[in-house]
Design a protein around this motif. Structure first.
Motif, short mmCIF file in Angstrom:
data_model
loop_
_atom_site.label_atom_id
_atom_site.label_comp_id
_atom_site.label_asym_id
_atom_site.label_seq_id
_atom_site.Cartn_x
_atom_site.Cartn_y
_atom_site.Cartn_z
N GLN A 288 0.59 -1.26 0.01
CA GLN A 288 -0.13 0.02 0.14
C GLN A 288 0.86 1.40 0.01
OE1 GLN A 288 -2.55 0.57 3.40
NE2 GLN A 288 -4.09 1.44 2.21
N PHE A 289 1.72 1.16 0.80
CA PHE A 289 2.73 2.31 0.78
C PHE A 289 3.49 2.87 -0.36
CE2 PHE A 289 7.15 0.94 2.40
CZ PHE A 289 6.69 -0.60 1.97
N THR A 290 3.62 1.88 -1.25
CA THR A 290 4.60 2.34 -2.41
C THR A 290 3.54 2.25 -3.38
OG1 THR A 290 4.85 -0.14 -2.79
CG2 THR A 290 6.76 1.18 -1.75
N ASP A 291 2.67 1.22 -3.81
CA ASP A 291 1.81 1.31 -4.79
C ASP A 291 0.23 1.79 -4.64
OD1 ASP A 291 4.18 0.32 -6.01
OD2 ASP A 291 3.06 -1.74 -6.65
N PHE A 292 -0.14 1.69 -3.52
CA PHE A 292 -1.59 2.12 -3.34
C PHE A 292 -1.69 3.12 -2.29
CE2 PHE A 292 -1.57 -1.91 -5.60
CZ PHE A 292 -2.65 -1.94 -6.45
N PRO A 293 -1.03 4.19 -2.35
CA PRO A 293 -1.03 5.13 -1.26
C PRO A 293 -2.47 6.01 -1.16
CG PRO A 293 0.43 6.08 -2.86
CD PRO A 293 0.25 4.58 -3.31
N PHE A 294 -2.98 6.14 -2.56
CA PHE A 294 -4.35 6.64 -2.97
C PHE A 294 -5.33 6.01 -2.10
CE2 PHE A 294 -7.95 8.44 -4.81
CZ PHE A 294 -7.68 9.74 -4.59
N SER A 295 -5.19 4.75 -1.53
CA SER A 295 -6.13 3.77 -0.98
C SER A 295 -6.24 4.38 0.55
CB SER A 295 -5.94 2.33 -1.21
OG SER A 295 -4.74 1.74 -0.49
N ALA A 296 -4.96 4.52 0.99
CA ALA A 296 -5.01 4.87 2.51
C ALA A 296 -5.45 6.33 2.57
CB ALA A 296 -3.41 5.04 2.93
N ILE A 297 -5.21 7.31 1.77
CA ILE A 297 -5.61 8.65 1.72
C ILE A 297 -7.15 8.53 1.59
CG2 ILE A 297 -5.81 10.83 0.43
CD1 ILE A 297 -2.97 10.14 -0.36
N GLY A 298 -7.67 7.73 0.67
CA GLY A 298 -9.10 7.77 0.50
C GLY A 298 -9.80 7.18 1.69
N GLU A 299 -9.06 6.07 2.41
CA GLU A 299 -9.97 5.63 3.54
C GLU A 299 -9.93 6.53 4.79
OE1 GLU A 299 -8.14 2.03 5.31
OE2 GLU A 299 -10.24 1.24 6.04
N GLN A 300 -8.77 7.22 4.85
CA GLN A 300 -8.68 7.77 6.06
C GLN A 300 -9.26 9.34 5.85
OE1 GLN A 300 -4.68 6.88 8.32
NE2 GLN A 300 -4.33 6.42 6.18
N PHE A 301 -9.20 10.05 4.88
CA PHE A 301 -9.70 11.41 4.73
C PHE A 301 -10.82 11.37 3.62
CE2 PHE A 301 -5.00 11.35 5.49
CZ PHE A 301 -5.02 12.11 6.67
N GLY A 302 -11.33 10.28 3.13
CA GLY A 302 -12.42 10.38 2.71
C GLY A 302 -12.50 11.03 1.05
#
Lengths: 393, 731
Positions: A288-302
């Protein structure tokens, strides 16, 4: 328009520190694009927070310091900032003069990495230096862009002739071929996006663009069929078409994208809150931290967070596009346009795969993903754009 | 400024970029605004594990508080199926688990593929693991991701086979009941009561499950507890059954059946006196099965209910293989062999003469007999139908019905002038043939006999609190049509209800069928003076968590406190479901006749004819516990003597409440009523009167899973109460 005339009318000082020229409107230091710089800094800071949230639980589970990756990323940022400063101060014209030499160096590195690179996931992408690794393919991106922009800017005015087009193919295909052998379809596609952008802007005939695109697709497909180790890349395409597939071979890719999408989706409008994303904390999205960071942003900040990140990318792209428009000469114009298409492609491809719009590839999200090589590569691109902006007058 | 053409291209490049960014924004909006709700639900189920906590099932006590169904706490190791989705991970995990759990890797794979374990539930790997093993696995959760130790309860039946038909057993939910149990919130993997009280009180005993919900990571590791809802223990149940009496009933029944199997049933002789060549060998009674019930005639509480063959309830929780189970409980079309049938509530029995008291009541209540109890009929051994003209009789219609053969004369017994009382005492068939015909033909062919006996509960279920109750049948036109439709009787016979059917009905043969619990209840109605009580094997439903006085005995002393809050519902103080008119001379002649069955005298006509029970009940403590009863012999296939089934019903005449019980025994293919069933009932009353020292009620030995017997045999230590005098007649 003949750029040489402009150059003669407005002689440009390479340096502004003496002779009372400081304060001149043409002083490059006074022409830094602060909006672009601020936008990039903002993305980098968002990136640091994202990397922390996406690695914290994993490090906790391994009883490691939770700041390990963030510290390294800060280190990369400092190096990247320095590189950007160097590029800005030396200027894109200076780099243009060295482009042949740089090209040779990149080719050498690409050949060496095929032999001596560290193997990760069946691919030789990088030289391994303990905690850090260097990906030559990332460096190849700006170097090829400079060389191709430089070479094509010498073509006949207002269009790209056949000779220059064919030569460009040679210049590009050798390193691209080497990158595909790693295999790193993603990086090759970024280079191609940049070159295609330059060709398009250079008023190349559309059939040239079709040809180069077709060659790339044919090569990629041929390699996927011929080389077993490249099948995985092919599976990513299949998995993209069949995102609800239960096929065991596709399971890993399908699940990765499925959870990335779910992470973004469950963020809803306001997000789950920083460090409160269940899927991010539960390590549901691999790399997630290299290839899918946007998923972390989307989940945490909507949606709000996602819109901010997309908006800042919009600002960055707008400033690059504006710089291209203001470029002083043909080379600068090509260079800025190529940088524009490269960034557009990377952003679209990375966020697109997170949202299930495009197939999975190993492309990082510029400025945000964890990783030194791509940060430096992006820093060079932005440095070049800044240089064009600084020296546009 | 770049040239125009290139500037135009730069613009279109910008537009392309805008379109791409717009695509991402639109997609993001779609995911986060439109799909957010759906995905939230999915993710909740994915990222959390809900583990059901099963409540401790309510315990079952006998009427004295002895714990007859108990629970043992067991630990079950389960694994999250997500963790073993990947075949490689699965193999690795099973190899790692094989040692600590002491199951082969193949065994674990077998479980993985077992359809019994639902795909959405954590897979149970091994039940009843030790505390140490559980500890070991929990402490190494890093090495054993997805492992959860579940606390389960295992049902235990301390007394093994005693009362197992009443108590029941636990089993998986049957396919046909799955929808029902799902609809009331059961899990498809849950074990539910499969028989007896365990089944009929399933939802009361079960309690309410709770759950724990954990947040898990992608590897199935438990991250944190989200919610825990404790299960609620099920209600306890007190049976009306006394285990001492129950054990005694089972012993008496089994002992008697075993003894009957050693008795020769006699040789069939042709009319010229030579043996029938079709049956040259003397036949022994098969005595394969039987049942005895004793019910409180005042409130319907069942004191003992035995059914043979018996089984041990623990077979169902012993975890034996399917093959072994099939060996112990063989599937058979022969009804004689079926074990998992409580014959007391499911037996479809012809009653023979034990039905006569109810026919007598019908005649008296309907005013069929001129002079009522004083009415006398001259019984000369046979009865010729009056409603059928002689001409037709000569055409082959059966018009003459005979009494049973008297051993002393070798011809149908002749009892001379008999009234209701003496006809019952000596079991005069001819008397009842006459009643049977006339109550039909003289009353315009109305179903008066049927309506009268229905008042006692014949022909409809008693609604006893046990599953699979049979309603019984009463011969009438509709029944005959139905029987003909299913091919049980000929189409010709199914056309109408004939006088001949009524004749058989009046002596309890033909198409009449009833269950032992129905008959015992009906005898109870005669005993209590007309109140039809709904029988119950359960005395009360209690609040959960009844304390124990000592191990194995619950403190149910509060049962005697009226309105105790620990009693949720009680069944021993219910009102009658129906009341019969027993005034005038309706009941008394019947009671006197049935008393004479026990004590005599019979009738003098030519010679002295003893009553059917006179010899047997000699020595019975009548002064202590006066009873009245009636024998019955149900003719079986081919009217062959070894197919005779034996019936005996009785009720108490004692004013003492502890003695007010009616009883009925039925022993299949075991001989005359007085030979097989009556001794068992006699023993029951001897024991009720306190004249038999019961065997102690001990916890059963551990179930021997190597045995192929469904239950170990059990016999009376002292069978003297069974010893029978000879009887003269087949009734």
């Amino acid at each position: 328009m003949d750029f040489s005339v402009v150059n003669r009318v407005l002689p440009r000082k390479p340096s502004s520190n003496s002779l009372g020229l400081r304060g001149s409107y043409a002083d490059p230091i006074r022409n830094i694009d602060w909006i672009l710089l601020s936008a990039v800094i903002a993305q980098v800071i968002i990136g640091l927070f994202t990397v922390f949230s996406a690695t914290r639980q994993r490090l906790l589970d391994q009883n490691m310091d939770v700041f390990v990756y963030v510290q390294r990323q800060v280190f990369f940022v400092i190096i990247a900032a320095a590189v950007m400063a160097v590029v800005m101060s030396l200027g894109h014209d200076w780099l243009r003069a060295q482009s042949g030499f740089l090209y040779g160096g990149v080719l050498l590195l690409l050949i060496m990495v095929l032999g001596a690179g560290a193997v990760t996931g069946g691919a030789r992408l990088a030289f391994d230096f303990g905690p850090f690794s260097v990906q030559p393919a990332e460096l190849a991106k700006p170097v090829l862009l400079i060389l191709v922009s430089s070479y094509l800017s010498e073509s006949v005015p207002d269009k790209i002739d056949w000779h220059h087009f064919v030569m460009t193919l040679y210049i590009v295909l050798i390193p691209c071929g080497l990158i595909l052998m790693q295999p790193d379809l993603g990086s090759a596609s970024v280079i191609l996006a940049g070159v295609a952008g330059v060709l398009y802007i250079g008023n190349a005939r559309r059939r040239y663009l079709a040809l180069i695109g077709g060659m790339f697709v044919a090569t990629a497909l041929g390699l996927m069929v011929a080389v077993p180790s490249l099948r995985y890349q092919g599976d990513r395409f299949v998995a993209w078409f069949l995102q609800n597939s239960n096929n065991k071979n596709l399971e890993k890719i399908v699940l990765q994208v499925r959870y990335a999408k779910r992470a973004v989706s469950t963020g809803g409008f306001f997000g789950k809150g920083y460090l409160h994303g269940p899927l991010t904390n539960g390590k549901y999205v691999p790399v997630q931290f290299t290839d899918f960071p946007f998923s972390a942003i989307g989940e945490q900040f909507g949606m709000i967070g996602g819109a901010v990140v997309l908006g800042i990318f919009g600002v960055i792209l707008w400033r690059i596009w504006r710089t291209a428009q203001m470029a002083r000469d043909r080379f600068s114009f090509f260079l800025a346009s190529g940088a524009f298409t490269m960034v557009v492609w990377q952003v679209f491809q990375n966020i697109g795969m997170t949202l299930g719009v495009t197939p999975v590839s190993g492309l990082p999200l510029p400025f945000i993903s964890y990783g030194g090589s791509h940060l430096i590569s992006s820093a060079i691109l932005i440095g070049l754009v800044q240089s064009i902006h600084m020296r546009r007058l | 400024m770049p040239p125009n053409n290139q500037s135009r291209r730069l613009l279109s490049l910008g537009i392309v970029a805008l379109v791409l960014m717009g695509t991402l924004t639109a997609r993001m909006w779609f995911l986060q605004a439109v799909k957010a709700e759906t995905n939230e639900q999915i993710v909740l189920s994915v990222r959390t594990r809900t583990i059901r906590l099963y409540p401790e099932r309510g315990r079952i006590f006998d009427v004295k508080g002895r714990v007859v169904a108990d629970n043992k706490r067991v630990l079950t190791a389960t694994i999250d199926r997500q963790v073993i989705r990947d075949p490689e991970d699965r193999l690795l995990m099973f190899q790692r688990l094989s040692g600590p759990l002491q199951i082969s890797v193949e065994g674990l794979f077998k479980r993985y593929e077992d359809k019994r374990f639902g795909p959405l539930e954590a897979l149970p790997l091994k039940e009843d693991i030790s505390e140490e093993t559980a500890q070991f696995l929990v402490e190494r959760s890093e090495d054993y991701p997805g492992i959860y130790i579940r606390e389960d309860w295992k049902r235990n039946y301390p007394f093994g086979a005693i009362g197992s038909h009443v108590i029941g057993y636990m089993g998986a939910i049957l396919e046909k009941n799955l929808a029902y149990y799902r609809s009331i919130g059961y899990d498809p993997n849950e074990r539910v009561g499969g028989y007896g009280v365990e089944q009929s009180y399933e939802t009361i005993l079960r309690g309410t499950p709770g759950y724990v919900r954990y947040e898990v990571n992608a590897q199935g590791k438990l991250l944190r507890l989200e919610e825990r809802v404790e299960p609620i223990v099920g209600n306890d149940i007190v049976l009306s059954v006394d285990m001492e009496m129950q054990q005694f009933a089972e012993q008496a029944l089994e002992t008697q059946l075993a003894m009957r199997r050693r008795v020769e049933a006699g040789i069939i002789k042709l009319e010229d006196g030579t043996p029938d060549p079709a049956h040259p060998e003397p036949m022994y009674y098969k005595a394969p099965a039987g049942s005895v019930v004793m019910v409180n005639q005042d409130n319907g509480q069942v004191l003992a209910m035995a059914s043979y063959p018996r089984f041990d309830s623990r077979w169902f929780t012993a975890g034996v293989s399917t093959e072994k189970f099939a060996q112990v409980f063989p599937k058979s079309d022969d009804p004689d062999l079926s074990i998992l049938v409580n014959r007391a509530v499911s037996g479809r029995y012809n009653l023979g003469s034990s039905f006569k008291p109810f026919v007598a009541y019908a005649a008296l209540d309907a005013g069929q007999l001129p002079g009522g109890a004083e009415y006398k009929y001259q019984d000369l051994g046979s009865y010729k139908l009056e409603s059928i003209p002689n001409g037709r009789c000569q055409d082959g219609v059966k018009c003459v019905f005979r009494n049973a053969i008297c051993a002393s004369t070798g011809s149908p017994c002749q009892y001379g002038p008999v009234n209701v009382e003496s006809a019952l005492a000596v079991s005069s068939d001819a008397f009842f043939y006459k009643i049977g015909e006339q109550i039909l033909t003289e009353r315009g062919y109305q179903p008066i006999l049927e309506n009268e006996v229905r008042k006692f509960g014949f022909g409809s279920p008693t609604n006893i609190d046990l599953p699979y109750e049979y309603a019984g049948t009463i011969p009438n036109k509709a029944l005959k049509k139905r029987m003909a439709d299913i091919g049980a009787i000929s189409k010709e016979s199914g056309k109408a209800y004939y006088v001949g059917d009524q004749i058989l009905f009046s002596i309890g043969q033909g198409l009449l069928s009833a269950t032992p619990i129905q008959v015992a209840s009906a005898y109870g109605v005669l005993g209590n003076g007309g109140n039809v009580m709904q029988p119950h094997v359960v005395k009360a439903v209690l609040a959960p968590g009844t304390p124990d006085i000592k191990p194995g005995v619950a403190d149910i002393s509060f049962m005697n406190i009226p309105g105790s809050s620990q009693v949720v519902e009680r069944f021993d103080d219910e009102a009658p479901t129906n009341t019969l008119d027993m005034t005038g001379d309706r009941r008394d002649p019947i009671v006197r006749g049935l008393q004479r069955v026990i004590r005599g005298p019979g009738v003098n006509f030519g010679s002295y004819h003893k009553t059917t029970g006179e010899l047997l009940f000699r020595g019975y403590p009548y002064a202590e516990l006066p009873i009245a009863g009636k024998t019955g012999t149900a003719q079986g296939l081919g009217n062959l003597p070894w197919n005779d089934s034996s019936a005996f019903g009785a009720f108490s005449l004692s004013p003492r409440s502890e003695y007010k019980y009616s009883a009925f025994a039925y022993l299949e293919k075991s001989g005359y009523g007085s030979q097989a069933a009556a001794p068992v009932v006699k023993c029951m009353y001897v024991a009720l009167a306190g004249k038999y020292r019961f065997d102690p009620i001990n916890a059963a030995d551990p179930l021997n899973t190597n045995s192929s017997l469904a239950a170990q045999p059990t016999y009376l230590r002292n069978p003297s109460c069974l010893v029978s005098g000879r009887s003269e007649s087949r009734d």
